[in-house]
Design an enzyme around this catalytic site. Structure first.
Site, PDB file in Angstrom:
ATOM      1  N   HIS A 264       0.843  -1.204   0.000  1.00  0.00           N
ATOM      2  CA  HIS A 264       0.000   0.000   0.000  1.00  0.00           C
ATOM      3  C   HIS A 264       0.883   1.262   0.000  1.00  0.00           C
ATOM      4  O   HIS A 264       0.727   2.139  -0.862  1.00  0.00           O
ATOM      5  CB  HIS A 264      -0.899  -0.037   1.241  1.00  0.00           C
ATOM      6  CG  HIS A 264      -1.849   1.114   1.364  1.00  0.00           C
ATOM      7  ND1 HIS A 264      -3.155   1.045   0.958  1.00  0.00           N
ATOM      8  CD2 HIS A 264      -1.668   2.363   1.850  1.00  0.00           C
ATOM      9  CE1 HIS A 264      -3.754   2.207   1.179  1.00  0.00           C
ATOM     10  NE2 HIS A 264      -2.868   3.027   1.737  1.00  0.00           N
ATOM     11  N   GLU A 265       1.810   1.322   0.928  1.00  0.00           N
ATOM     12  CA  GLU A 265       2.693   2.501   1.005  1.00  0.00           C
ATOM     13  C   GLU A 265       3.578   2.604  -0.231  1.00  0.00           C
ATOM     14  O   GLU A 265       3.943   3.708  -0.659  1.00  0.00           O
ATOM     15  CB  GLU A 265       3.547   2.471   2.279  1.00  0.00           C
ATOM     16  CG  GLU A 265       2.760   2.406   3.595  1.00  0.00           C
ATOM     17  CD  GLU A 265       1.684   3.479   3.747  1.00  0.00           C
ATOM     18  OE1 GLU A 265       1.802   4.536   3.113  1.00  0.00           O
ATOM     19  OE2 GLU A 265       0.714   3.225   4.504  1.00  0.00           O
ATOM     20  N   HIS A 268       1.790   4.629  -2.781  1.00  0.00           N
ATOM     21  CA  HIS A 268       1.969   6.071  -2.515  1.00  0.00           C
ATOM     22  C   HIS A 268       3.367   6.516  -2.973  1.00  0.00           C
ATOM     23  O   HIS A 268       3.531   7.570  -3.578  1.00  0.00           O
ATOM     24  CB  HIS A 268       1.845   6.351  -1.010  1.00  0.00           C
ATOM     25  CG  HIS A 268       0.438   6.357  -0.479  1.00  0.00           C
ATOM     26  ND1 HIS A 268      -0.548   7.161  -0.989  1.00  0.00           N
ATOM     27  CD2 HIS A 268      -0.133   5.666   0.545  1.00  0.00           C
ATOM     28  CE1 HIS A 268      -1.678   6.973  -0.301  1.00  0.00           C
ATOM     29  NE2 HIS A 268      -1.453   6.065   0.629  1.00  0.00           N
ATOM     30  N   GLU A 294      -4.558   8.279  -2.683  1.00  0.00           N
ATOM     31  CA  GLU A 294      -5.077   7.017  -2.158  1.00  0.00           C
ATOM     32  C   GLU A 294      -5.364   6.042  -3.306  1.00  0.00           C
ATOM     33  O   GLU A 294      -5.229   4.819  -3.125  1.00  0.00           O
ATOM     34  CB  GLU A 294      -6.340   7.287  -1.327  1.00  0.00           C
ATOM     35  CG  GLU A 294      -6.788   6.138  -0.450  1.00  0.00           C
ATOM     36  CD  GLU A 294      -5.846   5.803   0.704  1.00  0.00           C
ATOM     37  OE1 GLU A 294      -4.931   6.595   0.999  1.00  0.00           O
ATOM     38  OE2 GLU A 294      -6.032   4.717   1.293  1.00  0.00           O
TER      39      GLU A 294
END
Lengths: 498, 498
Positions: A264-265, A268, A294
């Site tokens: 997830h990170e 980003h 997001e």
């Protein structure tokens, strides 16, 4: 291009460089700083914040912004840069100093009260603080709304989602709110009809989890010459585009939470890293807003990494890393585990299918609170009613209800909708990428993420804040945000089991 | 106390907080940052530096400084604070912007040229750069000297050693220069008359070295709630008083270099940490200058940790950590190894006894260069002549001669004497502490450093910049700097073998 525009670029470059310094110090605070450093760090960050504020609110900045647009030919990027400069300047100058200071003080006190009230399940203790925050936030929304020419809630939303308006979100969320309760029931039924996923037996050593995380980050395109992976209590993506710092935390009993968090990170991080080099430290060179940000993390985590092709690539790596084998370690079982659905009380633990219900609840409540249609005293009841309607379960206490998130207590109003706008944007972008790249599932299956990253660089990352959010999505996917794509994704994954 | 003084405190607090932010970013750059982050980091640091400069050079700062001292009763700390504010302001305002910019550009180019020239042993390649730097540094010295009312060299020295003057250093260094050649010969003779120390057989795992380093730091009083130990190419002490970051590097073949390096930086760290809390982020609350700073690292490393009592405490820890035993691991053999003397070409590798000769050489050469009595073209020859005179050896090439140190090439002129002023100050402070604390050797032998740290906190750390350097030493030891104490220490350790 005028001298005024050029001078503005120099000012905003300085503003951004100081903001970058603050960003690095925020990372350090979470990942490196010993506890005793917090007082000095607060002084450092306050000083940097004040310098940034002074640059934006200096009378010369207003004069330059007025002069920069006058009768001159700016190219598309420069014009967009000026638009974003003006936006930052409006936000900075809309509030008088007393209101800004009151916000800082009141939010700090409220956050502290919340930190004690949550574990104690004591909403009454934090209620006066939340009321004080709400009063000020409504004032902020009012003041910024007047400058931006929009409603107070929109003005708050605009801080996280530039150009975002409730009138755009309402129909999208209403559509989703009508769809979700029935869909969740069907997904749970469909899930119950299949055998339960097999458990994975740990423990899973931290060092091995970390090696695996680094391996997957590298595969996805994370550039370790321009970034790091470290540990912090609350995982996040920080740093700056040329030096992206992501963090995670480890649980020896459950490696998949760590890995999905890292992925997830990484989403980003890839966005930050892909922002256009030519526009570093200029407003137009920054990420487009929180929903697009997001969308990039959720595209990687939800669309790619919880899907079968990715887990077919990753399963052998997991087995080799942990020296495990057997049916529990098959890609199919790992996939079943990655898409498990359950009605639950806590947003941050929610799965992909139920998460939007948590967000819609918060969005509706914060709009009502800002509009004055709901009082803080009535919040716990409204929360539980909303949970019942949207998710079919009501929390047994406020700790698992309206006390669970820091956002409102800390002054972050207008942030919540970006989570689900991001999830829908992710689905729509991934759908467009898959249409543009027919070989995408096969590439992912063999661990080749270059085609996907190339598409994202071109269509999203490299455009930074050149376009407004809606236009960015339209250019990349052929249409503005369409909740149908997200719903179709949910149907395929959780009902049709494709 | 006037409103002007109070306003000055607020300004300098902001100035210091931004300086602290820069300090943390410098630490990160050396200990954490991936290589690709360097461009963005340079922008961040340049922006912070400019903000600091703008605060000091703003016309309001000059007005406030003029007003703050007028007919008002400041207490001793406030008066000293104002004196240090004025000093910082004079340094910041003495140079015009063009000269500052030329320095930054010229030094950056020169440093880059030096980085290539040193390994290539090519003084000719860097000579024009060094000449350009020297021209500007002489201009800087001239401009600052006029404002400070001192000679150009003194004005340069004043940046590192506030109030330092060559007229104070000359007699001290002349005395030492007369003493050293004969002393070094006697020390080597005395050493040759004893059996050579036994070798320690490695390898010594990095993780074990680190554990041992942390153990010794803790024993000395390093507070890990307010600091960290990390790894960097060039060990240093950075961070801020409430969050001190020291670094080291590891060599698996030689643990004692790492440990002595860590103990040296721990001395710096204890000083920073012991600065008075009430004067955080005020000029008077800062460390007194580079010679006092170096005295704190050398007091710990040279006076304490290379001495027998400390090594009697540490030897069992070393043996246990590395699972070793036998005569090579006795405190006596470790002490022999820690005080080994050798004539060598490289300053940073020099031992306690020969180090001052390296420093005196550089001090004399940089004074001659600044005064115009020596040209850059004649530097290599003068270097080698000086080495012959002071140390009895001349380097076979410039790489091991006038190319070895970064200082001059990078614009740091007037820094060198503080190393040896610090060594002498360390000897004098430790001598005074030992007189005040008769039980000191016994305490050190059992690993109890609280009495020593208490004395240093009281006599040095807690006084910060309240007194000028000479006065600080006089108050702490009963007299100004006396080279006799340092010479007596050398005699005791290297000749009498006490």
């Amino acid at each position: 291009m005028t001298a005024a525009y050029r001078e503005l670029e120099a000012r905003f470059a300085r503003h951004a460089a100081i903001g970058e310094a603050a960003s690095m110090l925020h990372w350090d605070m979470s990942a490196m700083m010993p506890t005793g450093g917090s007082g000095a760090r607060a002084e450092q960050l306050a000083a940097l914040k004040r310098v940034c504020h002074d640059i934006l609110t200096a009378p010369e900045t207003a004069d330059l912004i007025a002069a920069a647009g006058e009768g001159t030919a700016l190219d598309a990027w420069q014009a967009a840069n000026l638009r974003e400069m003006r936006r930052a300047w409006v936000h900075a100058t809309a509030l008088d100093g007393a209101l800004v200071e009151a916000m800082v003080r009141t939010c700090a006190a409220s956050e502290m009260a919340w930190r004690a009230a949550r574990p104690a399940n004591d909403f009454a203790a934090v209620k006066p603080h939340l009321e004080a925050v709400l009063r000020l936030v409504r004032e902020v929304g009012q003041a910024k709304g007047e400058r931006l020419g929009c409603l107070p809630y929109d003005a708050l939303l605009d801080e996280y989602e530039p150009g975002g308006r409730a009138a755009r979100i309402d129909p999208v969320f209403d559509d989703l709110a009508a769809f979700l309760p029935g869909f969740i029931a069907r997904a749970l039924e469909s899930q119950a009809a299949r055998p339960a996923p097999l458990p994975l037996d740990g423990p899973f050593p931290v060092a091995t989890q970390r090696e695996l995380a680094l391996r997957l980050m590298r595969a996805l395109g994370f550039d370790f010459d321009h970034g790091r992976l470290d540990t912090s209590l609350h995982p996040f993506c920080g740093g700056v585009p040329d030096d992206v710092r992501i963090t995670t935390r480890y649980d020896e009993a459950d490696f998949s939470r760590t890995l999905m968090g890292v992925l997830h990170e990484t989403g980003h991080a890839l966005y930050e890293r892909g922002l256009p080099v030519a526009w570093r430290r200029q407003p137009v060179g920054s990420a487009r807003g929180m929903s697009v940000h997001e969308s990039q993390s959720l595209l990687v985590e939800m669309q790619v990494c919880r899907g079968r092709p990715f887990l077919e690539f990753a399963a052998p790596l997991f087995r080799a890393a942990f020296g495990q084998d057997g049916p529990a370690w098959s890609a199919e079982n790992l996939h079943r585990r990655a898409i498990r659905v359950a009605r639950s009380f806590i947003r941050v633990d929610a799965d992909e299918a139920t998460y939007p219900a948590h967000v819609i609840l918060r969005y509706r409540l914060e709009r009502a609170l800002i509009a004055g249609d709901l009082t803080v005293a009535d919040l716990p009841g409204a929360w539980n009613d909303g949970m019942k309607t949207l998710l079919g379960v009501a929390p047994p206490d406020d700790r698992r209800g309206c006390l669970q998130d820091i956002h409102w207590y800390d002054g972050a109003w207008g942030y919540f909708p970006t989570y689900t706008m991001g999830a829908m944007t992710a689905a729509q972008l991934f759908d467009a990428a898959a249409r543009a790249l027919p070989e995408l599932p096969a590439a992912i299956r063999r661990g080749d993420f270059a085609p996907l990253l190339g598409w994202l660089r071109r269509e999203v990352h490299g455009r930074a804040s050149l376009l407004e959010t809606d236009d960015l999505l339209t250019v990349a996917t052929g249409r503005p945000l369409d909740p149908g794509v997200f719903k179709a994704h949910l149907e395929r994954r959780y009902i049709s089991d494709i």
